[in-house]
Design a protein around this motif. Structure first.
Motif, PDB file in Angstrom:
ATOM      1  N   PHE A 332       1.108  -1.338   2.341  1.00 34.10           N
ATOM      2  CA  PHE A 332       0.238  -2.372   1.799  1.00 34.10           C
ATOM      3  C   PHE A 332       0.857  -2.984   0.545  1.00 34.10           C
ATOM      4  CE2 PHE A 332      -2.486   0.363   4.276  1.00 34.10           C
ATOM      5  CZ  PHE A 332      -3.277  -0.545   4.973  1.00 34.10           C
ATOM      6  N   PRO A 333       0.698  -4.304   0.359  1.00 29.56           N
ATOM      7  CA  PRO A 333       1.236  -4.940  -0.851  1.00 29.56           C
ATOM      8  C   PRO A 333       0.575  -4.363  -2.100  1.00 29.56           C
ATOM      9  CG  PRO A 333       0.599  -6.585   0.798  1.00 29.56           C
ATOM     10  CD  PRO A 333       0.050  -5.280   1.258  1.00 29.56           C
ATOM     11  N   VAL A 334       1.354  -4.193  -3.153  1.00 27.59           N
ATOM     12  CA  VAL A 334       0.793  -3.746  -4.417  1.00 27.59           C
ATOM     13  C   VAL A 334       0.220  -4.935  -5.184  1.00 27.59           C
ATOM     14  CG1 VAL A 334       2.878  -3.961  -5.840  1.00 27.59           C
ATOM     15  CG2 VAL A 334       1.249  -2.157  -6.332  1.00 27.59           C
ATOM     16  N   LYS A 335       0.690  -6.120  -4.848  1.00 23.96           N
ATOM     17  CA  LYS A 335       0.202  -7.341  -5.485  1.00 23.96           C
ATOM     18  C   LYS A 335      -0.996  -7.880  -4.716  1.00 23.96           C
ATOM     19  CE  LYS A 335       1.583 -11.959  -7.012  1.00 23.96           C
ATOM     20  NZ  LYS A 335       2.642 -13.003  -7.035  1.00 23.96           N
ATOM     21  N   ALA A 336      -2.035  -8.236  -5.428  1.00 21.86           N
ATOM     22  CA  ALA A 336      -3.240  -8.765  -4.793  1.00 21.86           C
ATOM     23  C   ALA A 336      -2.993 -10.153  -4.214  1.00 21.86           C
ATOM     24  CB  ALA A 336      -4.378  -8.822  -5.817  1.00 21.86           C
ATOM     25  N   GLY A 337      -3.704 -10.460  -3.126  1.00 23.10           N
ATOM     26  CA  GLY A 337      -3.654 -11.797  -2.558  1.00 23.10           C
ATOM     27  C   GLY A 337      -2.535 -12.050  -1.578  1.00 23.10           C
ATOM     28  N   ILE A 338      -1.753 -11.016  -1.236  1.00 20.17           N
ATOM     29  CA  ILE A 338      -0.659 -11.171  -0.267  1.00 20.17           C
ATOM     30  C   ILE A 338      -1.187 -10.913   1.136  1.00 20.17           C
ATOM     31  CG2 ILE A 338       1.618 -10.335   0.433  1.00 20.17           C
ATOM     32  CD1 ILE A 338       1.586 -11.761  -2.251  1.00 20.17           C
ATOM     33  N   ASP A 339      -0.844 -11.780   2.069  1.00 22.22           N
ATOM     34  CA  ASP A 339      -1.270 -11.596   3.449  1.00 22.22           C
ATOM     35  C   ASP A 339      -0.673 -10.320   4.031  1.00 22.22           C
ATOM     36  OD1 ASP A 339      -2.865 -13.797   3.629  1.00 22.22           O
ATOM     37  OD2 ASP A 339      -1.332 -15.098   4.509  1.00 22.22           O
ATOM     38  N   GLU A 340      -1.513  -9.510   4.651  1.00 24.91           N
ATOM     39  CA  GLU A 340      -1.031  -8.310   5.313  1.00 24.91           C
ATOM     40  C   GLU A 340      -0.563  -8.658   6.719  1.00 24.91           C
ATOM     41  OE1 GLU A 340      -4.400  -5.741   5.171  1.00 24.91           O
ATOM     42  OE2 GLU A 340      -4.294  -5.426   3.003  1.00 24.91           O
ATOM     43  N   SER A 341       0.215  -7.747   7.307  1.00 23.50           N
ATOM     44  CA  SER A 341       0.673  -7.963   8.673  1.00 23.50           C
ATOM     45  C   SER A 341      -0.513  -7.867   9.632  1.00 23.50           C
ATOM     46  CB  SER A 341       1.723  -6.913   9.050  1.00 23.50           C
ATOM     47  OG  SER A 341       1.125  -5.626   9.117  1.00 23.50           O
ATOM     48  N   GLU A 342      -0.332  -8.368  10.842  1.00 22.40           N
ATOM     49  CA  GLU A 342      -1.400  -8.318  11.845  1.00 22.40           C
ATOM     50  C   GLU A 342      -1.806  -6.884  12.156  1.00 22.40           C
ATOM     51  OE1 GLU A 342      -3.197 -10.874  12.977  1.00 22.40           O
ATOM     52  OE2 GLU A 342      -2.012 -11.983  11.476  1.00 22.40           O
ATOM     53  N   MET A 343      -0.825  -5.978  12.150  1.00 16.51           N
ATOM     54  CA  MET A 343      -1.154  -4.578  12.416  1.00 16.51           C
ATOM     55  C   MET A 343      -2.048  -4.008  11.324  1.00 16.51           C
ATOM     56  SD  MET A 343       1.306  -1.215  12.866  1.00 16.51           S
ATOM     57  CE  MET A 343       1.954  -1.718  14.458  1.00 16.51           C
ATOM     58  N   LEU A 344      -1.689  -4.247  10.066  1.00 19.79           N
ATOM     59  CA  LEU A 344      -2.504  -3.727   8.974  1.00 19.79           C
ATOM     60  C   LEU A 344      -3.902  -4.334   9.005  1.00 19.79           C
ATOM     61  CD1 LEU A 344      -0.043  -3.603   5.915  1.00 19.79           C
ATOM     62  CD2 LEU A 344      -0.441  -1.913   7.708  1.00 19.79           C
ATOM     63  N   LYS A 345      -3.998  -5.606   9.315  1.00 17.98           N
ATOM     64  CA  LYS A 345      -5.307  -6.252   9.404  1.00 17.98           C
ATOM     65  C   LYS A 345      -6.155  -5.638  10.506  1.00 17.98           C
ATOM     66  CE  LYS A 345      -3.814 -10.818   7.739  1.00 17.98           C
ATOM     67  NZ  LYS A 345      -3.567 -12.229   8.125  1.00 17.98           N
ATOM     68  N   SER A 346      -5.507  -5.209  11.592  1.00 20.36           N
ATOM     69  CA  SER A 346      -6.243  -4.657  12.733  1.00 20.36           C
ATOM     70  C   SER A 346      -6.929  -3.340  12.399  1.00 20.36           C
ATOM     71  CB  SER A 346      -5.295  -4.452  13.924  1.00 20.36           C
ATOM     72  OG  SER A 346      -4.423  -3.347  13.709  1.00 20.36           O
ATOM     73  N   TRP A 347      -6.495  -2.681  11.339  1.00 18.35           N
ATOM     74  CA  TRP A 347      -7.118  -1.418  10.941  1.00 18.35           C
ATOM     75  C   TRP A 347      -8.384  -1.629  10.135  1.00 18.35           C
ATOM     76  CZ3 TRP A 347      -1.874   0.864   8.866  1.00 18.35           C
ATOM     77  CH2 TRP A 347      -1.013   1.089   9.954  1.00 18.35           C
ATOM     78  N   GLY A 348      -8.635  -2.876   9.742  1.00 21.04           N
ATOM     79  CA  GLY A 348      -9.853  -3.203   9.018  1.00 21.04           C
ATOM     80  C   GLY A 348      -9.726  -3.008   7.526  1.00 21.04           C
ATOM     81  N   PRO A 349     -10.571  -3.698   6.761  1.00 17.50           N
ATOM     82  CA  PRO A 349     -10.545  -3.555   5.297  1.00 17.50           C
ATOM     83  C   PRO A 349     -11.073  -2.182   4.887  1.00 17.50           C
ATOM     84  CG  PRO A 349     -12.425  -4.867   5.979  1.00 17.50           C
ATOM     85  CD  PRO A 349     -11.619  -4.623   7.228  1.00 17.50           C
ATOM     86  N   PHE A 350     -10.691  -1.735   3.715  1.00 18.69           N
ATOM     87  CA  PHE A 350     -11.191  -0.446   3.246  1.00 18.69           C
ATOM     88  C   PHE A 350     -11.218  -0.406   1.724  1.00 18.69           C
ATOM     89  CE2 PHE A 350      -6.620  -0.016   3.406  1.00 18.69           C
ATOM     90  CZ  PHE A 350      -6.276   0.840   2.374  1.00 18.69           C
ATOM     91  N   LYS A 351     -12.104   0.406   1.200  1.00 19.72           N
ATOM     92  CA  LYS A 351     -12.211   0.628  -0.232  1.00 19.72           C
ATOM     93  C   LYS A 351     -11.135   1.610  -0.672  1.00 19.72           C
ATOM     94  CE  LYS A 351     -15.373   2.772  -3.592  1.00 19.72           C
ATOM     95  NZ  LYS A 351     -16.691   3.457  -3.742  1.00 19.72           N
ATOM     96  N   GLN A 352     -10.345   1.229  -1.675  1.00 20.77           N
ATOM     97  CA  GLN A 352      -9.281   2.089  -2.193  1.00 20.77           C
ATOM     98  C   GLN A 352      -9.765   2.866  -3.410  1.00 20.77           C
ATOM     99  OE1 GLN A 352      -5.887  -0.335  -3.129  1.00 20.77           O
ATOM    100  NE2 GLN A 352      -5.722  -1.188  -1.075  1.00 20.77           N
ATOM    101  N   ASP A 353      -9.277   4.085  -3.540  1.00 25.64           N
ATOM    102  CA  ASP A 353      -9.537   4.865  -4.740  1.00 25.64           C
ATOM    103  C   ASP A 353      -8.980   4.106  -5.942  1.00 25.64           C
ATOM    104  OD1 ASP A 353      -9.929   6.779  -6.674  1.00 25.64           O
ATOM    105  OD2 ASP A 353      -8.966   8.403  -5.579  1.00 25.64           O
ATOM    106  N   ASP A 354      -9.740   4.036  -7.005  1.00 24.85           N
ATOM    107  CA  ASP A 354      -9.365   3.233  -8.161  1.00 24.85           C
ATOM    108  C   ASP A 354      -8.660   4.054  -9.243  1.00 24.85           C
ATOM    109  OD1 ASP A 354      -9.393   0.579  -9.192  1.00 24.85           O
ATOM    110  OD2 ASP A 354     -10.932   1.159 -10.643  1.00 24.85           O
ATOM    111  N   ILE A 355      -8.319   5.284  -8.965  1.00 25.00           N
ATOM    112  CA  ILE A 355      -7.707   6.171  -9.950  1.00 25.00           C
ATOM    113  C   ILE A 355      -6.325   5.659 -10.362  1.00 25.00           C
ATOM    114  CG2 ILE A 355      -6.609   7.633  -8.214  1.00 25.00           C
ATOM    115  CD1 ILE A 355      -7.230  10.055  -9.929  1.00 25.00           C
ATOM    116  N   SER A 356      -5.943   5.896 -11.615  1.00 26.03           N
ATOM    117  CA  SER A 356      -4.584   5.585 -12.052  1.00 26.03           C
ATOM    118  C   SER A 356      -3.632   6.599 -11.430  1.00 26.03           C
ATOM    119  CB  SER A 356      -4.484   5.659 -13.583  1.00 26.03           C
ATOM    120  OG  SER A 356      -3.140   5.574 -13.998  1.00 26.03           O
ATOM    121  N   VAL A 357      -2.596   6.114 -10.759  1.00 27.23           N
ATOM    122  CA  VAL A 357      -1.697   7.021 -10.041  1.00 27.23           C
ATOM    123  C   VAL A 357      -0.898   7.918 -10.987  1.00 27.23           C
ATOM    124  CG1 VAL A 357      -1.524   5.495  -8.050  1.00 27.23           C
ATOM    125  CG2 VAL A 357       0.148   5.284  -9.910  1.00 27.23           C
ATOM    126  N   GLN A 358      -0.901   7.600 -12.281  1.00 25.35           N
ATOM    127  CA  GLN A 358      -0.230   8.468 -13.242  1.00 25.35           C
ATOM    128  C   GLN A 358      -0.832   9.873 -13.218  1.00 25.35           C
ATOM    129  OE1 GLN A 358      -0.858   7.479 -17.343  1.00 25.35           O
ATOM    130  NE2 GLN A 358       0.889   8.629 -18.069  1.00 25.35           N
TER     131      GLN A 358
END
Length: 377
Positions: A332-358
């Motif tokens: 998945f793109p780390v930058k917001a607003g980038i079009d995902e591939s058709e395969m990634l779109k086919s998996w549906g949208p999802f809520k991501q954990d908002d934790i800092s990866v640090q």
């Protein structure tokens, strides 16, 4: 290209050129900086003189076209990352030397080489690895308004020593012939006795699982997380797997019914087998969101070309490169607003954990200790 071959190639550029060739190069390039010749000479260097001369000329061409060569120590799959790097070279003329190996050996090599390293950038997976590299003094802080604009703060080191460049989701996969999606919910729920003898897990030795457990410790607390890990161990259908691909194939083969894996492994299997009989389920949608991690990079402390490494990192965060990550790597793109591939779109949208990866790095040691204590191998 093998690590040994590349190391030999990098060393060969430090050979003393024949006097005539050096004179010609000096006449063409003027007062150009030259590296200090190596004290030792490789036994096979005599047979590689012409290729060394050609590489020097190529490096000069790259410098004229936009900058010095950028040398990358990378644990990324070369087939996946090289198309992006080739595109950058096409656009800028900057030559890239790619040295590939596992993260551990690359970090050990950087430690041993110190300020004499030929590396400019460390490119690897998982925030835990990047955090460790920074803690060991292998990465230097950089400042970039481009990275700050393109990459959310939760995917960057607060001190500027590394940045995320793509996202990978670690979530639940299941056999739809035996499990329905409404039976699934959270990572913690897979510790419930209803999954006894039905769960597949990858080894705890892999940093991906260490980061998942670290995120659970942050959200659930240590006591609850340890209970969940013990439940996972009790529910295992078989021994833990060495990689996610084997785990997913075990679900398809009926060896288990549910498991946890990174989504891009699933995407690559679908490329090979469009009818692969396993489904994806986005975990924790009613709570913290699906666990996401990063692949990313940092500028090496001993780099001779830190500006070139930073410019490449900035380009990898650009719209074009982020789109390539999504289409070629199934990430998945780390930058917001980038079009995902058709395969990634086919998996549906999802809520991501908002934790800092640090946090994955900060809690890594505790996560490892907890998994060992709970008997998760």
């Amino acid at each position: 290209m093998s690590l040994t071959a590349i190391s030999a190639n990098l060393s060969s550029t430090k050979l003393i050129l024949p006097v005539a060739v050096f004179g010609l190069m000096l006449g063409l390039t003027g007062c150009n900086n030259s590296s200090t010749p190596a004290e030792g000479v490789d036994a096979e260097a005599g047979t590689e003189q012409s290729s060394t001369e050609q590489e020097v000329a190529t490096n000069d061409d790259a410098t004229a076209a936009g900058g010095q060569t950028v040398t990358i120590y990378s644990s990324r799959n070369e087939q996946l990352i090289k198309p992006l790097l080739d595109r950058y070279t096409e656009q800028t003329g900057v030559k890239i030397e790619l040295v590939t190996d596992k993260t551990g050996p690359l970090m050990a090599r950087l430690q041993a080489e110190g300020k004499n390293t030929p590396a400019d950038m460390l490119l690897t997976v998982d925030a835990g690895n990047l955090w460790q590299a920074a803690e060991q003094g292998l990465l230097q802080p950089v400042s970039s308004t481009i990275l700050e604009a393109n990459v959310p703060a939760k995917y960057r080191d607060p001190k500027g020593q590394w940045t995320g460049l793509s996202l990978r989701a670690r979530t639940i996969f299941y056999d739809p012939s035996k499990v329905s999606a409404d039976q699934l919910s959270t990572y913690a729920d897979l510790a419930d006795p209803k999954w006894k003898g039905k769960l597949c897990r990858r080894t705890s030795k892999k940093v991906y699982n260490q980061s998942l457990v670290a995120s659970m410790m942050e959200h659930l607390g240590e006591e609850k997380t340890e209970q969940v890990i013990r439940g996972w161990v009790d529910n295992l259908a078989t021994d833990v797997f060495s990689d996610d691909t084997n785990l997913l194939e075990a679900i398809a083969a009926g060896q288990c019914e549910v498991g946890i894996a990174n989504s891009y492994y699933y995407g690559r299997l679908l490329d090979e087998k469009p009818n692969f009989p396993v489904k994806i389920f986005w975990a924790n949608q009613g709570t913290t969101g699906t666990h996401v991690n990063i692949s990313g990079a940092g500028v090496v402390t001993g780099s001779d070309n830190p500006d070139g490494a930073l410019k490449l990192m900035e380009w990898l965060s650009s719209d074009e490169a982020q789109g390539l990550y999504a289409s070629a790597d199934k990430e998945f793109p780390v930058k917001a607003g980038i079009d995902e591939s058709e395969m990634l779109k086919s998996w549906g949208p999802f809520k991501q954990d908002d934790i800092s990866v640090q946090k994955f790095g900060e809690l890594q040691t505790k996560a490892i200790q907890m998994m060992d204590k709970a008997g998760y191998k």
